[in-house]
Scaffold this active site. Structure first.
Site, PDB file in Angstrom:
ATOM      1  N   GLY A   1       0.851  -1.105   0.050  1.00 57.41           N
ATOM      2  CA  GLY A   1       0.106  -0.004  -0.025  1.00 57.41           C
ATOM      3  C   GLY A   1       0.703   1.180  -0.016  1.00 57.41           C
ATOM      4  O   GLY A   1       1.979   1.226   0.487  1.00 57.41           O
ATOM      5  N   CYS A   2       0.338   2.375  -0.413  1.00 60.05           N
ATOM      6  CA  CYS A   2       1.205   3.498  -0.588  1.00 60.05           C
ATOM      7  C   CYS A   2       1.496   4.100   0.981  1.00 60.05           C
ATOM      8  O   CYS A   2       2.751   4.527   1.027  1.00 60.05           O
ATOM      9  CB  CYS A   2       0.538   4.702  -1.559  1.00 60.05           C
ATOM     10  SG  CYS A   2      -1.196   5.029  -1.223  1.00 60.05           S
ATOM     11  N   ASN A   3       0.579   4.267   1.410  1.00 58.56           N
ATOM     12  CA  ASN A   3       0.745   4.811   2.732  1.00 58.56           C
ATOM     13  C   ASN A   3       1.773   3.851   3.498  1.00 58.56           C
ATOM     14  O   ASN A   3       2.606   4.414   4.352  1.00 58.56           O
ATOM     15  CB  ASN A   3      -0.679   4.914   3.725  1.00 58.56           C
ATOM     16  CG  ASN A   3      -1.571   6.081   3.030  1.00 58.56           C
ATOM     17  OD1 ASN A   3      -1.174   7.135   2.589  1.00 58.56           O
ATOM     18  ND2 ASN A   3      -2.830   5.562   2.823  1.00 58.56           N
TER      19      ASN A   3
END
Length: 369
Positions: free
Chosen positions: A160-162
């Site tokens: 995931g990007c976060n």
């Protein structure tokens, strides 16, 4: 040698960024581009910036068509790629040869079925090799263990990007046992492309411009168990990590700036120069800018990460400092959520799985202003 690649979910933000990188990749030939509701349209209607692919017709997403290729990128909503991947795997079994599957969604990231059920509430699809080459393993000075796993897999789950921003910010302190993971706080400024392309009132320009909006507050964000999973890989004791995670949408189209704080351990608290001890651990993990990890820059002391400096690239910039008044480490990371946060990690993993140089096709320079 040239490999063919298809992209499911080609009209979304993640799919478009994957295609932008693949279009410049010297060893990849782009094949089928598929989507659901936008099937039958031209790709240029959705991604006019992809000039070389603008006249390509978007096809319906069908396992048989995707599996005609050496590589399949799944840039689909969470919960959608598990079933499609299972169909492709069944076709692989019939042929006796595996397709390289790279999932940009969440379906195969978590190793704990209970965590998946708690945060996503759908059927668990199983874990694939985690697509963060720089993920530090406890006892490893660099991320060779994760790279070795990616070099021998045909199934990749892109982070995931976060998760990427928080993990890259904090993991050197976990590996070096310099931070206490029982009290980790992460606050992120996130660009609106991180929310996807679906039309929702709070994502309209009228609502977004000039306004900052928190979301998934109070321990509800789905990236929490994935971050905890990564910190445990880096050495946090299983079940010991407590993470307060608050993302905030801000008025930019792409980018994430993560600010992560955690109490330091006694080895830092009682030393004469805590800043130097912390910085030494981050330098050991990542190296100085341009001298260690190819896509992670530990910035000079007193210089702080900014999203503008990494926009459009596969780079991450990190920094660490000691807050004497609070007794905490302040760890920061800036990435492009569509770059290092998604597509660049996917292409890095592709390269490792195919035996290519890791940064082939990855943009290593930002854009300005």
């Amino acid at each position: 040698m040239t490999w063919t690649a298809s992209v499911a979910g080609a009209t979304g933000y993640a799919g478009g960024e994957v295609l932008r990188l693949l279009a410049a990749h010297p060893d990849i030939e782009i094949g089928a581009l598929t989507a659901a509701s936008s099937a039958g349209t031209l790709l240029g209607q959705h991604h006019p910036h992809l000039r070389s692919l603008a006249q390509r017709v978007v096809e319906p997403t069908q396992a048989e068509r995707l599996a005609e290729h050496d590589v399949v990128f799944l840039a689909l909503p969470h919960g959608a790629s598990g079933g499609l991947a299972a169909q492709i795997e069944a076709l692989d079994a019939e042929r006796g040869s595996p397709t390289l599957l790279i999932d940009c969604g969440a379906d195969h990231r978590l190793t704990d079925a209970a965590a998946w059920q708690a945060f996503y509430g759908t059927e668990y699809a199983g874990a694939w090799t985690y697509g963060m080459p720089e993920l530090l393993h406890t006892g490893e000075s660099q991320a060779r263990a994760q790279r070795a796993e990616l070099a021998s897999t045909s199934r990749v789950a892109v982070p995931g990007c976060n998760v990427t921003a928080v993990t890259l910010a904090a993991q050197p302190g976990v590996v070096a046992e310099l931070i206490d993971t029982s009290q980790v706080t992460a606050v992120l400024a996130v660009g609106y492309s991180g929310a996807g392309k679906s039309l929702k009132p709070h994502l309209s320009a009228a609502e977004a411009l000039g306004s900052a909006q928190p979301y998934a507050v109070g321990g509800t964000h789905r990236h929490i168990p994935e971050i905890v999973q990564n910190l445990e890989v880096a050495g946090a004791a299983p079940g010991s990590t407590r993470l307060s995670f608050t993302p905030v949408l801000v008025s930019m189209s792409r980018g994430i700036l993560a600010t992560v704080t955690a109490p330091v351990t006694d080895s830092v608290l009682h030393c004469e120069h805590p800043d130097e001890v912390l910085r030494s651990a981050w330098a050991h993990a990542y190296g100085a800018a341009g001298q260690g990890e190819a896509l992670i820059d530990l910035l000079p002391e007193g210089t702080w990460p900014t999203t503008g400096a990494v926009a459009g690239s596969g780079l991450a910039t990190v920094q660490v400092a000691y807050d004497r008044g609070a007794g905490v480490a302040v760890m920061m990371c800036a990435i492009d959520n569509l770059g290092k946060g998604t597509a660049s990690a996917a292409v890095q993993s592709l390269n490792l799985a195919l035996g290519l140089d890791e940064t082939t096709g990855v943009v290593t320079e930002g854009v300005a202003p």
